[in-house]
Design an enzyme around this catalytic site. Structure first.
Site, PDB file in Angstrom:
ATOM      1  N   TYR A  23       0.793  -1.235   0.000  1.00 41.42           N
ATOM      2  CA  TYR A  23       0.000   0.000   0.000  1.00 41.42           C
ATOM      3  C   TYR A  23       0.827   1.288   0.000  1.00 41.42           C
ATOM      4  O   TYR A  23       0.250   2.379  -0.040  1.00 41.42           O
ATOM      5  CB  TYR A  23      -0.948   0.007   1.212  1.00 41.42           C
ATOM      6  CG  TYR A  23      -1.901  -1.173   1.238  1.00 41.42           C
ATOM      7  CD1 TYR A  23      -2.831  -1.358   0.226  1.00 41.42           C
ATOM      8  CD2 TYR A  23      -1.855  -2.119   2.270  1.00 41.42           C
ATOM      9  CE1 TYR A  23      -3.700  -2.442   0.236  1.00 41.42           C
ATOM     10  CE2 TYR A  23      -2.720  -3.207   2.289  1.00 41.42           C
ATOM     11  CZ  TYR A  23      -3.642  -3.362   1.267  1.00 41.42           C
ATOM     12  OH  TYR A  23      -4.500  -4.435   1.282  1.00 41.42           O
ATOM     13  N   HIS A 100      -9.449   0.430  -5.360  1.00 39.69           N
ATOM     14  CA  HIS A 100      -8.495  -0.321  -4.532  1.00 39.69           C
ATOM     15  C   HIS A 100      -7.101   0.156  -4.904  1.00 39.69           C
ATOM     16  O   HIS A 100      -6.797   0.338  -6.088  1.00 39.69           O
ATOM     17  CB  HIS A 100      -8.601  -1.831  -4.776  1.00 39.69           C
ATOM     18  CG  HIS A 100      -9.948  -2.371  -4.433  1.00 39.69           C
ATOM     19  ND1 HIS A 100     -10.350  -2.582  -3.138  1.00 39.69           N
ATOM     20  CD2 HIS A 100     -11.009  -2.700  -5.214  1.00 39.69           C
ATOM     21  CE1 HIS A 100     -11.592  -3.029  -3.138  1.00 39.69           C
ATOM     22  NE2 HIS A 100     -12.022  -3.099  -4.388  1.00 39.69           N
ATOM     23  N   ARG A 111      -9.644 -11.966  -2.490  1.00 43.34           N
ATOM     24  CA  ARG A 111      -9.710 -10.546  -2.895  1.00 43.34           C
ATOM     25  C   ARG A 111     -10.229 -10.363  -4.322  1.00 43.34           C
ATOM     26  O   ARG A 111     -10.493  -9.255  -4.766  1.00 43.34           O
ATOM     27  CB  ARG A 111      -8.329  -9.894  -2.769  1.00 43.34           C
ATOM     28  CG  ARG A 111      -7.835  -9.810  -1.348  1.00 43.34           C
ATOM     29  CD  ARG A 111      -6.552  -9.024  -1.238  1.00 43.34           C
ATOM     30  NE  ARG A 111      -5.807  -9.400  -0.066  1.00 43.34           N
ATOM     31  CZ  ARG A 111      -6.017  -8.931   1.175  1.00 43.34           C
ATOM     32  NH1 ARG A 111      -6.936  -8.018   1.384  1.00 43.34           N
ATOM     33  NH2 ARG A 111      -5.304  -9.356   2.187  1.00 43.34           N
TER      34      ARG A 111
END
Ligand code: DQA
Length: 141
Positions: A23, A100, A111
């Site tokens: 991330y 996302h 996912r």
């Protein structure tokens, strides 16, 4: 001028601290600042909110009706199983773009399913913080 709500869900408050290889190392506050500036430079308004609570995400979506021209939603893990959030999106006429940061298709099997996509206008994923900016552009273009 458009007014867009940027809604981040569960665990997104830890962005910059958790799984930085996935991330990134930038905090959510910093990303939100960039999103706000990006909208402002284009003559629009972006307002950012984050909550870990599923019900609060539903309430925010419900209350966006008549107030915002669009919602950019990163519901985090709720995306994969929250029928409550899906129903909230379906209940309003405000268009929602699912976002996302990571490429969810290149990760764990669970996912790869989002129960939200079907009721969203579209989806942007895999571009890190740029996913939010590209989703914003989709409203402005
Ligand atoms: C995420 C992907 C989800 O699978 C995960 O649970 C998140 C973040 C993303 O932005 O890539 O919390 O929505």
């Amino acid at each position: 001028m458009m007014k867009i709500l940027i809604l981040n869900g569960v665990n997104l408050n830890l962005t910059g601290k958790r799984e930085t290889a996935v991330y990134g190392a930038e905090s959510l506050a910093s990303i939100e600042q960039e999103i706000t500036a990006f909208a402002e430079e284009r003559g629009h308004i972006a307002e950012c909110r984050q909550t870990n609570l599923e019900g609060e995400l539903c309430t925010a979506i419900q209350e966006a009706e008549g107030v915002y021209d669009g919602i950019i939603l990163n519901a985090g893990a709720y995306s994969h199983y929250s029928y409550a959030i899906r129903d909230a999106i379906a209940a309003v006429s405000v268009p929602v773009v699912e976002v996302h940061m990571s490429n969810v298709y290149a990760r764990e099997e669970f996912r790869r399913t989002s129960v939200l996509t079907e009721v969203c206008r579209g989806e942007v994923l895999g571009f890190g913080k740029k996913s939010y900016l590209l989703a914003l552009e989709s409203f402005f273009l």
